[in-house]
Write a protein that holds these residues in place. Sequence first.
Motif: not given
Length: 164
Positions: A82, A84, A95, A115, A152
């Motif tokens: 993941w 970010f 975003p 993200t 998240w």
Amino acid sequence: MSEVLVAYATKMGGTKGIAEAIAARIRAASHEVTVMDAADVKSVEPYKAVVLGSALYAARWRPEAVKFLKRNAPALARKPVWLFHSGPLGAEVEPQKAPRKVRELAARIGAEQPTTFGGRVTPENAVGFLARKMAQGPMAGDHRDWDAIDLWAYKIAEHLVSAR
């Protein structure tokens, strides 16, 4: 050995704070988590999953985060990852598109695009001429949305639980 690595690249500490909050949420779901500066990570091989965050300045990721992705791409392609970034300032954080190289690396390793979380710039943590000027203006402050960050991270923890 930890199950999850949460690595970060930061300039003024805001992204590190987000990484620590993500790690805390994942730990609350009974996972072992290591939090490290991306520049200090020697290998991702020991970890089952990786979360990587970078500060976002002038539409660029920190160099150490990009190097982390490049150096570890083959291993990252075999695990859940993941991404970010943090940095937008203001009441409404939109975003932000990742830099081209980060988008390419994310695609190569099979990760979703990063993200976006709000950033932080205050007179106490501002490093560099531009940051010090921003810390005196209307965009100054801590724009990190801790509830959004927690949600998240909760979704990551849930994914890891279901993957067990």
